[in-house]
Each structure stands twice: as C-alpha cells, then as structure tokens.
Design a protein around this motif. Sequence first.
Motif, PDB file in Angstrom:
ATOM      1  N   ILE A 150       0.835  -1.200   0.000  1.00 19.70           N
ATOM      2  CA  ILE A 150       0.000   0.000   0.000  1.00 19.70           C
ATOM      3  C   ILE A 150       0.869   1.249   0.000  1.00 19.70           C
ATOM      4  O   ILE A 150       0.616   2.203  -0.747  1.00 19.70           O
ATOM      5  CB  ILE A 150      -0.942  -0.008   1.218  1.00 19.70           C
ATOM      6  CG1 ILE A 150      -1.953  -1.150   1.109  1.00 19.70           C
ATOM      7  CG2 ILE A 150      -1.666   1.329   1.352  1.00 19.70           C
ATOM      8  CD1 ILE A 150      -2.774  -1.377   2.358  1.00 19.70           C
ATOM      9  N   ARG A 151       1.912   1.245   0.823  1.00 20.79           N
ATOM     10  CA  ARG A 151       2.825   2.383   0.883  1.00 20.79           C
ATOM     11  C   ARG A 151       3.481   2.607  -0.479  1.00 20.79           C
ATOM     12  O   ARG A 151       3.620   3.748  -0.940  1.00 20.79           O
ATOM     13  CB  ARG A 151       3.877   2.113   1.958  1.00 20.79           C
ATOM     14  CG  ARG A 151       5.101   3.002   1.905  1.00 20.79           C
ATOM     15  CD  ARG A 151       4.833   4.444   2.335  1.00 20.79           C
ATOM     16  NE  ARG A 151       6.007   5.241   2.029  1.00 20.79           N
ATOM     17  CZ  ARG A 151       7.106   5.290   2.774  1.00 20.79           C
ATOM     18  NH1 ARG A 151       7.180   4.581   3.888  1.00 20.79           N
ATOM     19  NH2 ARG A 151       8.117   6.046   2.420  1.00 20.79           N
ATOM     20  N   SER A 152       3.859   1.526  -1.148  1.00 26.09           N
ATOM     21  CA  SER A 152       4.462   1.636  -2.480  1.00 26.09           C
ATOM     22  C   SER A 152       3.486   2.252  -3.478  1.00 26.09           C
ATOM     23  O   SER A 152       3.873   3.083  -4.309  1.00 26.09           O
ATOM     24  CB  SER A 152       4.903   0.254  -2.965  1.00 26.09           C
ATOM     25  OG  SER A 152       5.437   0.313  -4.271  1.00 26.09           O
ATOM     26  N   ALA A 153       2.203   1.856  -3.383  1.00 26.84           N
ATOM     27  CA  ALA A 153       1.182   2.422  -4.273  1.00 26.84           C
ATOM     28  C   ALA A 153       1.023   3.916  -4.035  1.00 26.84           C
ATOM     29  O   ALA A 153       0.917   4.703  -4.986  1.00 26.84           O
ATOM     30  CB  ALA A 153      -0.146   1.699  -4.065  1.00 26.84           C
ATOM     31  N   LEU A 154       1.015   4.320  -2.761  1.00 27.28           N
ATOM     32  CA  LEU A 154       0.876   5.738  -2.435  1.00 27.28           C
ATOM     33  C   LEU A 154       2.095   6.530  -2.894  1.00 27.28           C
ATOM     34  O   LEU A 154       1.969   7.654  -3.391  1.00 27.28           O
ATOM     35  CB  LEU A 154       0.664   5.910  -0.932  1.00 27.28           C
ATOM     36  CG  LEU A 154      -0.644   5.354  -0.375  1.00 27.28           C
ATOM     37  CD1 LEU A 154      -0.666   5.463   1.142  1.00 27.28           C
ATOM     38  CD2 LEU A 154      -1.842   6.067  -0.979  1.00 27.28           C
ATOM     39  N   ASP A 155       3.283   5.938  -2.748  1.00 28.44           N
ATOM     40  CA  ASP A 155       4.502   6.595  -3.232  1.00 28.44           C
ATOM     41  C   ASP A 155       4.429   6.835  -4.740  1.00 28.44           C
ATOM     42  O   ASP A 155       4.921   7.842  -5.245  1.00 28.44           O
ATOM     43  CB  ASP A 155       5.735   5.746  -2.909  1.00 28.44           C
ATOM     44  CG  ASP A 155       6.115   5.804  -1.440  1.00 28.44           C
ATOM     45  OD1 ASP A 155       5.707   6.777  -0.763  1.00 28.44           O
ATOM     46  OD2 ASP A 155       6.809   4.882  -0.966  1.00 28.44           O
TER      47      ASP A 155
END
Length: 323
Positions: A150-155
């Motif tokens: 999820i963090r990667s998607a937001l980044d």
Amino acid sequence: MIKNFTVILSLLLVAIITLPACSQHKPSAAENINFLTVVVKTNLKNYFDQNKADELIEKVTEMERKKLFEGVSEEVAAKMITDMLRKETHDKHFNIIAYTIKPQAEAKQTQPQNQQPFTAGITSIKILKNNIGYIKWDACIAGEAAFKKIRSALDSVAGCKQIIFDITENPGGDGASSAFINQFFYESKDYQTLLVKKCTGEANWHQSEVIFNYSQGPKLFNTPLYIITSDKTFSAAEYFAFTAKEMKRATILGKTTAGAGNPGNAMSTYLQNSDTVFWMFTPNCQITTRAGHSLEGVGVKPDVELTSNNWVNETVDYILKQN
C-alpha cells in the motif's frame, strides 16, 4: 477473545454432535442440516444485540418445528437461514454458506499452477491525464506485507495533482488497512477519534480506528482526494469512504455503498465424516460516529452520482472541470 471462543466452540460442536470417531458413517443432508441449526443457534449468542439474538434463535427453532428444512440440500438450508437473519435484522453481514470439501487428490489437481503475486488488494495503479493518480483498491488487507504494498502504491502517486481511489469492487476485510492509508491523507489526527465501537459483552463504546503514526511516508494532506464507490463497496471499504465524507476530506462519486457497517467474526465447522463444510459470519460489533451517525443499512451516499459506462473517465472529467 470472542474469536478464540468461536474456535473452541467449533471444536466442541464437532466433538459433541458427531458420531464416534471409529465410525465411517457419512452424514445425510438431514443430519448435516440438524448440525447446522445447532451451530447457528450457538453462534447467534455472539450477536451484539442479545435480545434480538434470543428472537433469532427462536426463529431458527420455529423453522425446524415447521419442518422447512425437510427434503432440501445443505446449500438451500444455509441460504434459507441467511435470508431469515437478514430479513429480521436488515444486517447484510449475516451470512451462512455450505460448500463441499474436495478430496485431497482432486484438490491438488485443481490448484493453480502459477500463483498470483501478492498485491495487498491493490489491483491497478495509473497516472491518468493531467497528472491525476489512480489506485484501484479491491480488498482491505492488513499486515506488514500489505502495508509495504500500500505504501508503495501511495509513493507511486505522491507527485500527482489529485488522487482517485476506486473502491467500487472492494468487499471490505480488515479495517486496519484503511487506517493505515488514512494517516497519509489527514494532517490532523481528529479522524482517528471519529468512529466508536461497541461489541458483544462490552458495556461502553470505545475508539474504533486503529492508530498508525508512521514518521516516514508521503504527505498527501493537501492533495485533493476522490473516492469512487458502488453498491458493491462493502464493510471496511465503506468506512474508508464514510470517514472521508464525515471529515470532508474527499469527494465521493459513484453510487451509494452497500450499507453493511457491523463487523463480526467468521467461523467454519463440519460434522465428522461429512464432506459439507458450513461457514458462518455473525456481526458482533456496532460502529457509529461519536455523534451517532451510522452507515449500517444506509450506506455512504455519493456527493456526485456517476451515470456513464466508464466511471473512471467520468470522474477524471469531473475533476478537470473543478480546476
């Protein structure tokens, strides 16, 4: 605590309501259904409304007295009880499913050869025209592995002018996933105390939101947020949209969500030597805002109703008209 009780209960039911271990007798549909009604009535004691639970237990007993399950399959009986529970409570989370266990050799043959990569429920990430970020989120999955995805998607969309979250096909799951996402979109922590919860056996309401305070990550506090919803947006996914709307943090577009706001517990059990497994979900909590607003039975109504055959394009057009 309740989850552990349910597991122990399942084991006890299997032990108590089955034939001796040495027997190879395969239960009939009638025996399986009789077992199902005992399981249902026992699990209904976990329902958050204890008075209503007693009424529901009596309703199941009444169905037995009227012999409504005679001559029907396990699948039909499970659906009959599910329909009754939903009708009596208007709670879409109530669900009972009967399914057949595949023999081990057959199960091995039907397993997919190529395992799909873990996506944490994020099925699509795009940069649309005019630098609009788009994330399709199809399941609420929590845990460290999920949070990294999820963090990667937001980044990936952190540099975009606006961000769209498409949760039109998200049936819910673990609410901690939306709590994880929320910390990157809200500068104030007020959203963390918006929702309160009370579960079976609890006398007082308490904070519902799981608290995350990561010191690193994208700061999307001022990035306009748009959330696309549908009537298939369910449970934990609804709360992501509900929180954003209550906090006036996002524009909600699409259709009204399912209105399934009461979380609960799932359990599976079966009668000894049977090839039929029963799965049951029982709501055991209520969630509202501190002001008493609930999405249960109501859903989250969009700010903008979408009517075209391509909701993503329609949302992009809407965004561009606002700027």
